[in-house]
Motif scaffolding. Sequence first.
Motif, PDB file in Angstrom:
ATOM      1  N   TYR A  12       0.855  -1.278  -0.018  1.00 52.41           N
ATOM      2  CA  TYR A  12      -0.047   0.027  -0.174  1.00 52.41           C
ATOM      3  C   TYR A  12       0.930   1.167  -0.143  1.00 52.41           C
ATOM      4  O   TYR A  12       1.891   1.282   0.722  1.00 52.41           O
ATOM      5  CB  TYR A  12      -0.749   0.031   1.066  1.00 52.41           C
ATOM      6  CG  TYR A  12      -1.892  -1.128   1.320  1.00 52.41           C
ATOM      7  CD1 TYR A  12      -1.462  -2.261   2.137  1.00 52.41           C
ATOM      8  CD2 TYR A  12      -3.142  -0.861   0.428  1.00 52.41           C
ATOM      9  CE1 TYR A  12      -2.547  -3.252   2.203  1.00 52.41           C
ATOM     10  CE2 TYR A  12      -3.944  -2.051   0.886  1.00 52.41           C
ATOM     11  CZ  TYR A  12      -3.793  -3.133   1.618  1.00 52.41           C
ATOM     12  OH  TYR A  12      -4.669  -4.081   1.931  1.00 52.41           O
ATOM     13  N   ILE A  43       1.847   4.268  11.302  1.00 54.35           N
ATOM     14  CA  ILE A  43       0.842   3.658  11.729  1.00 54.35           C
ATOM     15  C   ILE A  43       1.370   1.892  12.263  1.00 54.35           C
ATOM     16  O   ILE A  43       1.818   1.341  11.244  1.00 54.35           O
ATOM     17  CB  ILE A  43      -0.379   3.376  11.145  1.00 54.35           C
ATOM     18  CG1 ILE A  43      -0.876   4.946  10.784  1.00 54.35           C
ATOM     19  CG2 ILE A  43      -1.616   2.681  11.897  1.00 54.35           C
ATOM     20  CD1 ILE A  43      -2.158   4.985   9.764  1.00 54.35           C
ATOM     21  N   LEU A  57      -5.698   9.021   6.917  1.00 50.93           N
ATOM     22  CA  LEU A  57      -4.795   8.130   6.099  1.00 50.93           C
ATOM     23  C   LEU A  57      -5.885   6.983   5.587  1.00 50.93           C
ATOM     24  O   LEU A  57      -6.689   6.323   6.402  1.00 50.93           O
ATOM     25  CB  LEU A  57      -3.704   7.590   6.549  1.00 50.93           C
ATOM     26  CG  LEU A  57      -2.710   8.535   7.006  1.00 50.93           C
ATOM     27  CD1 LEU A  57      -1.486   7.938   7.514  1.00 50.93           C
ATOM     28  CD2 LEU A  57      -2.020   9.313   5.658  1.00 50.93           C
ATOM     29  N   ASN A  76       2.851  10.201   9.589  1.00 50.28           N
ATOM     30  CA  ASN A  76       2.219   9.303  10.432  1.00 50.28           C
ATOM     31  C   ASN A  76       2.210   7.903  10.302  1.00 50.28           C
ATOM     32  O   ASN A  76       1.743   7.246   9.628  1.00 50.28           O
ATOM     33  CB  ASN A  76       0.897   9.681  10.553  1.00 50.28           C
ATOM     34  CG  ASN A  76      -0.219   9.304  11.643  1.00 50.28           C
ATOM     35  OD1 ASN A  76       0.372   8.684  12.772  1.00 50.28           O
ATOM     36  ND2 ASN A  76      -1.460   9.442  11.783  1.00 50.28           N
ATOM     37  N   GLY A  83     -10.521  -9.142  -0.033  1.00 51.53           N
ATOM     38  CA  GLY A  83      -9.690  -8.612  -1.308  1.00 51.53           C
ATOM     39  C   GLY A  83      -9.970  -6.995  -1.477  1.00 51.53           C
ATOM     40  O   GLY A  83      -9.641  -6.427  -2.401  1.00 51.53           O
ATOM     41  N   MET A  84     -10.342  -6.530  -0.173  1.00 52.11           N
ATOM     42  CA  MET A  84     -10.278  -4.974  -0.315  1.00 52.11           C
ATOM     43  C   MET A  84      -9.323  -4.294   0.504  1.00 52.11           C
ATOM     44  O   MET A  84      -8.444  -5.106   1.203  1.00 52.11           O
ATOM     45  CB  MET A  84     -11.722  -4.697   0.250  1.00 52.11           C
ATOM     46  CG  MET A  84     -12.910  -5.128  -0.383  1.00 52.11           C
ATOM     47  SD  MET A  84     -12.856  -4.691  -2.207  1.00 52.11           S
ATOM     48  CE  MET A  84     -13.818  -2.949  -2.019  1.00 52.11           C
ATOM     49  N   GLY A  85      -9.230  -3.159   0.473  1.00 54.17           N
ATOM     50  CA  GLY A  85      -8.454  -2.480   1.449  1.00 54.17           C
ATOM     51  C   GLY A  85      -9.019  -2.149   2.772  1.00 54.17           C
ATOM     52  O   GLY A  85     -10.010  -2.589   2.972  1.00 54.17           O
ATOM     53  N   LEU A  86      -8.345  -1.259   3.467  1.00 52.74           N
ATOM     54  CA  LEU A  86      -8.838  -1.029   4.935  1.00 52.74           C
ATOM     55  C   LEU A  86      -9.694   0.240   4.953  1.00 52.74           C
ATOM     56  O   LEU A  86      -9.206   1.243   4.433  1.00 52.74           O
ATOM     57  CB  LEU A  86      -7.364  -1.011   5.936  1.00 52.74           C
ATOM     58  CG  LEU A  86      -6.891  -2.149   6.276  1.00 52.74           C
ATOM     59  CD1 LEU A  86      -5.864  -2.354   5.085  1.00 52.74           C
ATOM     60  CD2 LEU A  86      -6.109  -2.008   7.602  1.00 52.74           C
ATOM     61  N   LYS A  87     -10.844   0.008   5.731  1.00 50.35           N
ATOM     62  CA  LYS A  87     -11.608   1.254   5.863  1.00 50.35           C
ATOM     63  C   LYS A  87     -11.743   1.529   7.367  1.00 50.35           C
ATOM     64  O   LYS A  87     -11.599   0.648   8.316  1.00 50.35           O
ATOM     65  CB  LYS A  87     -12.993   0.872   5.479  1.00 50.35           C
ATOM     66  CG  LYS A  87     -13.046   0.680   4.112  1.00 50.35           C
ATOM     67  CD  LYS A  87     -14.617   0.277   3.454  1.00 50.35           C
ATOM     68  CE  LYS A  87     -14.770   0.188   1.838  1.00 50.35           C
ATOM     69  NZ  LYS A  87     -16.208  -0.014   1.565  1.00 50.35           N
ATOM     70  N   LEU A  88     -11.368   2.792   7.438  1.00 46.83           N
ATOM     71  CA  LEU A  88     -11.332   3.425   8.819  1.00 46.83           C
ATOM     72  C   LEU A  88     -12.857   3.234   9.677  1.00 46.83           C
ATOM     73  O   LEU A  88     -13.707   4.224   8.904  1.00 46.83           O
ATOM     74  CB  LEU A  88     -10.827   4.721   8.986  1.00 46.83           C
ATOM     75  CG  LEU A  88     -10.738   5.362  10.273  1.00 46.83           C
ATOM     76  CD1 LEU A  88      -9.596   4.764  11.060  1.00 46.83           C
ATOM     77  CD2 LEU A  88     -10.030   6.954   9.995  1.00 46.83           C
ATOM     78  N   PHE A 129      -6.303   3.566   3.264  1.00 49.64           N
ATOM     79  CA  PHE A 129      -5.796   2.516   2.279  1.00 49.64           C
ATOM     80  C   PHE A 129      -6.471   1.847   1.327  1.00 49.64           C
ATOM     81  O   PHE A 129      -7.704   1.604   1.458  1.00 49.64           O
ATOM     82  CB  PHE A 129      -5.343   1.189   3.266  1.00 49.64           C
ATOM     83  CG  PHE A 129      -4.546   1.432   4.476  1.00 49.64           C
ATOM     84  CD1 PHE A 129      -4.562   2.300   5.607  1.00 49.64           C
ATOM     85  CD2 PHE A 129      -3.312   0.853   4.426  1.00 49.64           C
ATOM     86  CE1 PHE A 129      -3.962   2.291   6.645  1.00 49.64           C
ATOM     87  CE2 PHE A 129      -2.133   1.065   5.231  1.00 49.64           C
ATOM     88  CZ  PHE A 129      -2.477   1.682   6.386  1.00 49.64           C
ATOM     89  N   GLY A 130      -6.024   2.338   0.167  1.00 54.44           N
ATOM     90  CA  GLY A 130      -6.737   1.670  -0.914  1.00 54.44           C
ATOM     91  C   GLY A 130      -6.555   0.356  -1.125  1.00 54.44           C
ATOM     92  O   GLY A 130      -6.302  -0.451   0.034  1.00 54.44           O
ATOM     93  N   LYS A 131      -6.596  -0.276  -2.329  1.00 54.14           N
ATOM     94  CA  LYS A 131      -6.727  -1.916  -2.585  1.00 54.14           C
ATOM     95  C   LYS A 131      -5.343  -2.131  -2.591  1.00 54.14           C
ATOM     96  O   LYS A 131      -5.031  -3.434  -2.315  1.00 54.14           O
ATOM     97  CB  LYS A 131      -7.571  -2.276  -3.722  1.00 54.14           C
ATOM     98  CG  LYS A 131      -8.860  -2.100  -3.827  1.00 54.14           C
ATOM     99  CD  LYS A 131      -9.659  -2.658  -5.002  1.00 54.14           C
ATOM    100  CE  LYS A 131     -10.930  -2.732  -4.681  1.00 54.14           C
ATOM    101  NZ  LYS A 131     -11.611  -3.116  -6.080  1.00 54.14           N
ATOM    102  N   TYR A 145      -9.804  -0.345  12.126  1.00 51.28           N
ATOM    103  CA  TYR A 145     -10.219  -0.244  10.698  1.00 51.28           C
ATOM    104  C   TYR A 145     -11.014  -1.826  10.426  1.00 51.28           C
ATOM    105  O   TYR A 145     -10.668  -2.685  11.452  1.00 51.28           O
ATOM    106  CB  TYR A 145      -9.111  -0.644   9.886  1.00 51.28           C
ATOM    107  CG  TYR A 145      -8.097   0.907   9.587  1.00 51.28           C
ATOM    108  CD1 TYR A 145      -7.178   1.175  10.891  1.00 51.28           C
ATOM    109  CD2 TYR A 145      -8.122   1.803   8.398  1.00 51.28           C
ATOM    110  CE1 TYR A 145      -6.577   2.367  10.320  1.00 51.28           C
ATOM    111  CE2 TYR A 145      -7.676   2.680   8.491  1.00 51.28           C
ATOM    112  CZ  TYR A 145      -6.684   3.064   9.421  1.00 51.28           C
ATOM    113  OH  TYR A 145      -5.891   4.109   9.065  1.00 51.28           O
TER     114      TYR A 145
END
Lengths: 112, 118
Positions: free
Chosen positions: A87, B107, A100, B105, B40-45, A102-104, B35
């Motif tokens: 990422y 993480i 921030l 930042n 198969g996806m990114g992370l969502k806050l 995170f996309g795929k 998160y």
Amino acid sequence: LAKTTQPISMDSYEGQEVNITCSHNNIATNDYITWYQQFPSQGPRFIIQGYKTKVTNEVASLFIPADRKSSTLSLPRVSLSDTAVYYCLVGRSGAGSYQLTFGKGTKLSVIP
Amino acid sequence: NAGVTQTPKFRILKIGQSMTLQCTQDMNHNYMYWYRQDPGMGLKLIYYSVGAGITDKGEVPNGYNVSRSTTEDFPLRLELAAPSQTSVYFCASSYSRSRQGAGGNTIYFGEGSWLTVV
């Protein structure tokens, strides 16, 4: 917030150098570029961070051109254990840094 | 050096049940986050906190609640679990400096909690 664009997936043979490029056209003056690596069933982990020119650590190198509108993560001589999702994030410390996103990411598959 | 610790690692919930995912960090970080990551996806806050006593919504807060009574702990509460909340949940923390030019930042993430709602 700077939006990032990176390839969905890449394949590489063991022992090759892998370069993953990330575009961030609206990067702000105070933004830093950070790359994370995520193995299956694990949380992402920090790889490298930079602001301009080149940064190198024991794991990777990060190349940032003068206009900072893109960056390239370079992994030297990859092995099977480098198979992961990578990422690219753009952001800064302090106010707003919690946003921030995170996309795929880029799914790197290393082939024997 | 434990870093960010999450419990439980795996949990199966029935629809309508409630539960709390625990998260603690020992790095004296001021920022903490929750998160979720679907396959198969990114992370969502979901939620974040910039310090003890301060929390705020992220991108997908509906169905969740948080509290931050201490610097170390940031539990995530799921009320009335629904199948759409089946996901992997990651707690994270960072030290965010307020002065300009203080760097990005960085993480640090926990190992994740796998939640299935049936």
